[in-house]
Enzyme design. Structure first.
Site, PDB file in Angstrom:
ATOM      1  N   ALA A 229      22.987 -19.966 -20.266  1.00 39.16           N
ATOM      2  CA  ALA A 229      22.507 -19.882 -21.643  1.00 39.16           C
ATOM      3  C   ALA A 229      23.571 -19.350 -22.599  1.00 39.16           C
ATOM      4  O   ALA A 229      23.917 -20.002 -23.590  1.00 39.16           O
ATOM      5  CB  ALA A 229      21.250 -19.020 -21.704  1.00 39.16           C
TER       6      ALA A 229
ATOM      7  N   LYS B  47      34.003  -0.641 -16.745  1.00 39.89           N
ATOM      8  CA  LYS B  47      33.746   0.727 -16.294  1.00 39.89           C
ATOM      9  C   LYS B  47      35.032   1.552 -16.210  1.00 39.89           C
ATOM     10  O   LYS B  47      34.989   2.737 -15.894  1.00 39.89           O
ATOM     11  CB  LYS B  47      33.041   0.710 -14.940  1.00 39.89           C
TER      12      LYS B  47
ATOM     13  N   ARG C 149      35.072  -9.817 -15.288  1.00 41.63           N
ATOM     14  CA  ARG C 149      35.592  -8.825 -14.352  1.00 41.63           C
ATOM     15  C   ARG C 149      36.868  -9.335 -13.680  1.00 41.63           C
ATOM     16  O   ARG C 149      36.991 -10.538 -13.403  1.00 41.63           O
ATOM     17  CB  ARG C 149      34.537  -8.489 -13.302  1.00 41.63           C
TER      18      ARG C 149
ATOM     19  N   ASP D 203      17.478 -22.666 -19.964  1.00 43.36           N
ATOM     20  CA  ASP D 203      18.818 -22.170 -20.251  1.00 43.36           C
ATOM     21  C   ASP D 203      19.461 -22.941 -21.403  1.00 43.36           C
ATOM     22  O   ASP D 203      20.043 -22.348 -22.321  1.00 43.36           O
ATOM     23  CB  ASP D 203      19.709 -22.295 -19.010  1.00 43.36           C
TER      24      ASP D 203
ATOM     25  N   ASN E 157      24.606 -11.719 -22.196  1.00 44.64           N
ATOM     26  CA  ASN E 157      23.285 -12.027 -21.631  1.00 44.64           C
ATOM     27  C   ASN E 157      23.007 -11.224 -20.366  1.00 44.64           C
ATOM     28  O   ASN E 157      22.407 -11.715 -19.420  1.00 44.64           O
ATOM     29  CB  ASN E 157      23.117 -13.531 -21.377  1.00 44.64           C
ATOM     30  N   PHE E 158      23.439  -9.952 -20.387  1.00 41.77           N
ATOM     31  CA  PHE E 158      23.098  -9.059 -19.286  1.00 41.77           C
ATOM     32  C   PHE E 158      21.627  -8.642 -19.387  1.00 41.77           C
ATOM     33  O   PHE E 158      20.979  -8.862 -20.411  1.00 41.77           O
ATOM     34  CB  PHE E 158      23.981  -7.811 -19.323  1.00 41.77           C
TER      35      PHE E 158
END
Length: 401
Positions: A17, A76, A37, A170, A97-98
């Site tokens: 999405a 992080k 990441r 989606d 979109n977490f």
């Protein structure tokens, strides 16, 4: 010049999405940087379709992320996070979109980002919205189709619910997200004000059903009844559906007079249904007559009788026949993408939008993880940089859209 040239979009999203919205903005000229990441990159890189991989990444990833750049950062890690924040200060759009609350935990929620860049358009996709009993459920397309009623509408009356053959929730959520982003960019161009755009897969799937849901809500609560024969739309009468023809072909019949159809098909049995109301109340009986009658001739023969009379119908094409047809070839919907070094080469579809009559092509393949780190860090001074102070305390952002 493409309409969005000069705009910088940061794509923190994954799977379909969010990335599809970023893809569309890129097709329209925006510069799109995936923030992912280090090492494994975005999860969609490993989500293979039919086990097809291209240069170690899924074909789906390549399809939905063509034309983007990649900046690998561990959100992080304090140093990486500061680099990303410097990038945010110079961006026009941020897409994520977490699951609800994830960006806030990373220090990149809307309020925190707004402090860095008060003119940014911050766009989020969730599965079910930011609150409520479903907010933490997995936002996966098949689950959304099932919960929203989409699957329940499909198939014949005696069949179990049938999902669509593609990730429709989606794709529509991505389209809705792009619409909201563009609306906020227009407002920013007029008034200098950024904003937050939020869509969910569930709400997009419900909006997709606005026609039938509105009918239901204003019909005394009566539920739609799927046809037992060749169902295609629960609220439409005969002949609406797809019918097998002689030789193993199929033909689609849309809305139209059953009486006129009987004349064109030389099917006397249809003459019994003079009252248009019967085309719905006796829908299955009419369709059973058509099922038998349509098998007596080929699709080409039926089209030859129906198309000159402007009766709404169509051949039902396989992709093989579609690709060979002049009508498809005229559109030029397929493009070749790849990287300058010759990797990442594959054929995929182009943007379906035309601007001033021009089709929009982009032959750049999806990036490798962190492929553009060095160039981006140098261009935007993301490492060990002293940010130039803008009028709001952040880096000087571009004005307007």
């Amino acid at each position: 010049m493409k309409p969005l040239e000069g705009l910088l979009v940061l794509d923190f999203s994954q799977f379909l999405a969010g990335p599809s919205a970023a893809l569309r903005l890129g097709d329209l000229g925006a510069r799109v940087i995936k923030v992912e990441r280090p090492g494994s990159g975005e999860l969609n890189r490993q989500l293979s379709i039919k086990n097809r991989m291209v240069d170690g990444d899924s074909m789906l990833f390549h399809t939905i992320n063509r034309g983007k750049e990649s900046y690998a950062a561990n959100l992080k890690d304090s140093e990486d996070l500061e680099s990303v924040k410097r990038l945010i200060k110079q961006a026009d759009v941020l897409i994520e979109n977490f699951r609800p609350g994830t960006m806030e935990k990373l220090g990149l929620g809307y309020e925190a980002v707004k402090e860095l860049n008060d003119s940014i358009v911050y766009a989020s996709v969730t599965g079910y919205g930011g609150n409520g009993p479903w907010k933490d459920k997995p936002g996966q397309d098949l689950l959304i189709q099932s919960l929203s009623g989409l699957a329940w509408l499909n198939g014949n009356a005696e069949q179990p619910p049938v999902p669509f053959g593609l990730a429709v929730a989606d794709m529509f959520a991505g389209a809705h997200l792009a619409q909201g982003i563009l609306a906020c960019l227009v407002r920013r161009g007029r008034f200098g004000q950024g904003g937050r755009v939020e869509v969910s897969l569930l709400e997009s799937a419900l909006d997709l059903q606005f026609e039938v849901l509105t009918t239901h809500l204003n019909d005394g609560g009566e539920l739609p009844q799927r046809s037992a024969v060749n169902n295609a739309h629960a609220y439409l009468g005969a002949p609406y559906g797809i019918y097998e023809t002689a030789g193993g072909g199929y033909i689609a019949l849309a809305m139209g007079s059953v009486i006129r159809l009987g004349e064109l098909l030389e099917c006397e049995a249809l003459a019994a249904y003079q009252d248009p109301k019967s085309w719905f109340t006796d829908r299955d009986d009419i369709k059973r007559i058509l099922v038998s009658h349509m098998r007596t001739r080929t699709t080409a023969e039926w089209l030859a009788a129906l198309e000159p009379a402007d009766y709404w119908c169509a051949d039902v094409l396989t992709w093989e026949r579609l690709f060979a047809h002049e009508g498809f070839q005229t559109l030029g919907m397929v493009q070749q993408i790849g990287r300058p070094d010759g990797t990442g080469r594959l054929r995929t579809t182009r943007c379906p939008i035309r601007i001033n009559g021009e089709r929009l092509f982009d032959d750049r393949a999806a990036p490798k993880v962190g492929e553009h780190n060095a160039a981006l860090e140098q261009q935007f001074q993301l490492r060990n940089a002293i940010p130039e102070q803008g009028p709001n305390g952040g880096d000087g952002n571009r004005d307007g859209a």
